[in-house]
Scaffold this motif. Structure first.
Motif, PDB file in Angstrom:
ATOM      1  N   ALA A 123       1.014  -1.176  -0.068  1.00 39.93           N
ATOM      2  CA  ALA A 123      -0.021   0.014  -0.007  1.00 39.93           C
ATOM      3  C   ALA A 123       0.859   1.210  -0.106  1.00 39.93           C
ATOM      4  O   ALA A 123       1.932   1.197   0.344  1.00 39.93           O
ATOM      5  CB  ALA A 123      -1.020  -0.058   1.167  1.00 39.93           C
ATOM      6  N   THR A 166       2.411  -0.072  -7.580  1.00 42.87           N
ATOM      7  CA  THR A 166       2.190  -1.109  -6.807  1.00 42.87           C
ATOM      8  C   THR A 166       1.526  -2.110  -7.326  1.00 42.87           C
ATOM      9  O   THR A 166       0.521  -2.627  -6.848  1.00 42.87           O
ATOM     10  CB  THR A 166       1.529  -0.468  -5.333  1.00 42.87           C
ATOM     11  OG1 THR A 166       1.341  -1.835  -4.555  1.00 42.87           O
ATOM     12  CG2 THR A 166       0.005   0.202  -5.710  1.00 42.87           C
ATOM     13  N   GLY A 175      -1.710  -3.240  -5.197  1.00 41.22           N
ATOM     14  CA  GLY A 175      -1.816  -2.687  -3.751  1.00 41.22           C
ATOM     15  C   GLY A 175      -2.716  -1.589  -3.979  1.00 41.22           C
ATOM     16  O   GLY A 175      -3.248  -0.842  -4.818  1.00 41.22           O
TER      17      GLY A 175
END
Length: 266
Positions: A83, A103, A120
């Motif tokens: 994240a 991500t 993410g």
């Protein structure tokens, strides 16, 4: 500090930094002169699937890339992109041409039958300033590299300006690419929000893409805005929902394929 750069190697290890004033994610080439004090150049922020959190009391400038895609995950859970949380309490959030945020989930394993990592989650939030993105945000799922594997799903990308305008660059949160007859994955969710009257959302020539791969569904776009919203490029989502509060403020959206106006409760 004025400039921040970091590299974190362990799988899933997080990087968290708070600054009381303005800070920029950049490249640091200087080193100490003492023995063992030369750490080499560090550019941007890189983790191996670990979460990245940067909070600033002033403006936050992402001048170099933030990358939290894992490379050594062994399960679907450890292959998920880390994240990324970028917030300011005063001042805006901006990114330069080299300031990409990525991500993506890790690709599936070459041997055996497995699932690639999901993309993410990303949150970019300016509580008292504009969000101006000059580089892409990518939170797509990892690719499936063998025909029996399954790709990773796209993640959630949220961009908020609680007291300012939003200018987007490309946002991609698609299902991971497929190989041969492998199983695809769904596109993710993009959320956009402004909080004060007359604050606008625009994308220039950039696009929002939350495409599913294989037989999987495309993702969704949710907008909660005050002022005018102009998203008139070749976007690609399956479901669209929007609320615009200001009197007379327009909402414009264009999609390059099929789209449904629906309800988004995720």
């Amino acid at each position: 500090v004025a400039t921040l750069a970091a590299s974190v190697a362990d799988l899933g290890a997080a990087f968290t930094y708070t600054d009381s004033s303005a800070v920029a994610v950049g490249s640091i080439t200087t080193n100490g002169a003492l023995a063992n004090a030369n750490l080499g150049t560090v550019t941007g922020i890189t983790t191996n699937g670990g979460a990245v959190s940067v909070s600033a009391g002033g403006a936050l400038a992402v001048n170099e890339a933030i990358l939290s895609t894992p490379t050594t995950g062994t399960t679907a859970g450890t292959k998920v992109g880390g994240a990324v949380l970028l917030t300011t309490s005063t001042g805006g959030v901006s990114s330069g041409a080299s300031g990409t945020i990525t991500t993506t989930g890790q690709v599936s394993t070459v041997t055996g039958i497995d699932t690639a990592g999901a993309g993410g989650e990303v949150l970019v939030r300016a509580q008292a300033g504009n969000v101006s993105l000059g580089a892409a945000i990518t939170a797509s799922g990892g690719a499936s590299v063998e025909t029996a594997d399954t790709s990773g799903a796209g993640g959630v990308v949220t961009v908020r300006a609680d007291s300012g305008n939003i200018t987007l660059n490309n946002i991609v949160t698609s299902g991971g690419a497929i190989t041969g007859g492998s199983t695809g994955a769904a596109g993710g969710l993009v959320q956009l929000k402004t909080g004060t009257a007359t604050s606008t959302i625009g994308q220039g020539t950039s696009t929002i893409v939350a495409a599913g791969t294989g037989a999987a569904a495309d993702g969704a776009l949710k907008v909660q805005a005050t002022g005018a919203v102009t998203l008139d490029q070749a976007n690609n989502v399956a479901t669209l929902a929007a609320s615009v509060a200001d009197l007379g403020a327009a909402f414009t959206y264009n999609d390059r394929s099929a789209v449904a106006v629906g309800s988004i409760n995720t």
